[in-house]
Design an enzyme around this catalytic site. Structure first.
Site, PDB file in Angstrom:
ATOM      1  N   THR A   1       3.179  -0.460   8.283  1.00 58.22           N
ATOM      2  CA  THR A   1       3.235   0.972   8.564  1.00 58.22           C
ATOM      3  C   THR A   1       2.118   1.413   9.505  1.00 58.22           C
ATOM      4  O   THR A   1       1.090   0.750   9.645  1.00 58.22           O
ATOM      5  CB  THR A   1       3.132   1.796   7.267  1.00 58.22           C
ATOM      6  N   GLU A   2       2.334   2.551  10.128  1.00 57.84           N
ATOM      7  CA  GLU A   2       1.316   3.116  11.015  1.00 57.84           C
ATOM      8  C   GLU A   2       0.017   3.358  10.252  1.00 57.84           C
ATOM      9  O   GLU A   2      -1.079   3.087  10.751  1.00 57.84           O
ATOM     10  CB  GLU A   2       1.819   4.420  11.623  1.00 57.84           C
ATOM     11  N   GLU A   3       0.119   3.871   9.024  1.00 60.95           N
ATOM     12  CA  GLU A   3      -1.072   4.144   8.219  1.00 60.95           C
ATOM     13  C   GLU A   3      -1.830   2.857   7.905  1.00 60.95           C
ATOM     14  O   GLU A   3      -3.061   2.813   7.977  1.00 60.95           O
ATOM     15  CB  GLU A   3      -0.681   4.859   6.924  1.00 60.95           C
TER      16      GLU A   3
ATOM     17  N   ASN B   1      13.063  16.051  -0.229  1.00 56.20           N
ATOM     18  CA  ASN B   1      11.857  16.140  -1.049  1.00 56.20           C
ATOM     19  C   ASN B   1      12.040  15.225  -2.251  1.00 56.20           C
ATOM     20  O   ASN B   1      12.740  15.572  -3.202  1.00 56.20           O
ATOM     21  CB  ASN B   1      11.631  17.587  -1.492  1.00 56.20           C
TER      22      ASN B   1
ATOM     23  N   GLU C   1      11.845  11.145   3.657  1.00 58.35           N
ATOM     24  CA  GLU C   1      10.718  11.770   4.351  1.00 58.35           C
ATOM     25  C   GLU C   1      10.921  13.276   4.390  1.00 58.35           C
ATOM     26  O   GLU C   1      12.014  13.760   4.673  1.00 58.35           O
ATOM     27  CB  GLU C   1      10.604  11.207   5.768  1.00 58.35           C
ATOM     28  N   LEU C   2       9.858  14.028   4.097  1.00 64.28           N
ATOM     29  CA  LEU C   2       9.942  15.487   4.041  1.00 64.28           C
ATOM     30  C   LEU C   2       9.773  16.139   5.408  1.00 64.28           C
ATOM     31  O   LEU C   2      10.334  17.204   5.670  1.00 64.28           O
ATOM     32  CB  LEU C   2       8.886  16.009   3.058  1.00 64.28           C
TER      33      LEU C   2
ATOM     34  N   ASP D   1       0.047  11.078   0.220  1.00 65.77           N
ATOM     35  CA  ASP D   1      -0.957  12.140   0.329  1.00 65.77           C
ATOM     36  C   ASP D   1      -1.847  12.106  -0.912  1.00 65.77           C
ATOM     37  O   ASP D   1      -1.354  12.197  -2.036  1.00 65.77           O
ATOM     38  CB  ASP D   1      -0.242  13.489   0.432  1.00 65.77           C
TER      39      ASP D   1
ATOM     40  N   GLY E   1       8.507   8.741   1.131  1.00 65.50           N
ATOM     41  CA  GLY E   1       7.498   9.135   2.106  1.00 65.50           C
ATOM     42  C   GLY E   1       7.361   8.058   3.161  1.00 65.50           C
ATOM     43  O   GLY E   1       6.278   7.513   3.389  1.00 65.50           O
TER      44      GLY E   1
END
Length: 255
Positions: free
Chosen positions: A229-231, A131, A98-99, A154, A75
């Site tokens: 990371t952006e998050e 996935n 990454e999905l 998530d 992810g």
């Protein structure tokens, strides 16, 4: 319409606003993308052309190839961790998984731009749309990986959706299979309940043990978890807390 920004050295970095997607995708839905039948079918020349040139007969000088992918960022989002890790471990192949298709395309373009702007660098990172909850064994052999990363996954807040969480007892069986003994699994989140969930799963699993705090703080990777990371940057801007769990793959006598 341009989709890039200038990068140092003259390359062009893609702009995130052209690659926006949902924050997360449903990992249980059926998406359409190619999946290798086995790890032997993974075409490394598509990911690391400097080390694995597609044209085996070319007279061009080929860099000494690392044997196999050793780090997996599950992810990977917009690829910030990969970009941060690449210069720290220049001789280690690593891949982001990454999905979301648009996000995967952004990471591909970002890596190509960085390679163009910095010759000889960032050749050890790549990304694949897949996935990870379904296809980890299709990409990696037994005991292949030395590090796995699960950064800001998530949370799937509803209890009925907890089966979609990327850390679970069942999935840890698969992760343990592809990790070598002594390998490290890194998790971090800004959701306290999810942080407790991931730590609890890892504590209960017989093939993982917690890494001592002093060892964590000395690990050069640790700082990247909350900055690269952006998050993580969004959490920092908002003054949020993060909750990490870092565990080592251990051996059982019957293995």
């Amino acid at each position: 319409m341009t989709r890039t920004n200038d990068a140092s050295g003259g390359g062009k970095l893609p702009r995130k606003r052209f690659y926006r997607a949902r924050a997360h995708s449903n990992p249980l839905s059926d998406s359409h993308f190619p999946v290798p039948i086995s790890p032997e079918e993974v075409d490394l020349s598509q990911h690391y052309p400097r080390y694995f040139p597609a044209d085996k007969g070319s007279d061009g000088e080929e860099a000494a190839a690392p044997q196999q992918i050793r780090f997996a960022d599950v992810g990977c989002g917009f690829g910030g961790l990969l970009v941060g890790l690449s210069p720290l471990f220049p001789d280690t192949l690593m891949i982001g998984m990454e999905l979301r298709d648009k996000v995967t395309e952004y990471v591909k373009e970002r890596i190509l731009a960085l390679r163009g702007a910095n010759p000889g660098q960032y050749d050890n990172i790549s990304v694949v749309r897949t996935n990870s909850m379904k296809y980890i064994p299709n990409y990696f052999r037994k005991a292949q990986l030395t590090k796995m990363f699960f950064l800001f996954p998530d949370p799937h807040f509803k209890e009925k959706n907890h089966r979609r969480r990327v850390i679970s007892m069942q999935l840890l069986d698969e992760y343990a299979y592809v990790m070598e003994v002594g390998g490290i699994i890194y998790t971090i989140t800004d959701v306290e309940e999810l942080g407790e969930w991931m730590r609890s799963c890892l504590e209960k699993h017989p093939l993982f043990e917690t890494v001592p705090e002093e060892e964590i703080k000395a690990d050069p990777v640790f700082k990247l978890l909350s900055t690269a990371t952006e998050e993580s940057q969004k959490v920092a801007r908002n003054g949020g807390q993060t909750f990490y769990a870092i565990f080592r793959r251990i051996s059982l006598q019957e293995e």
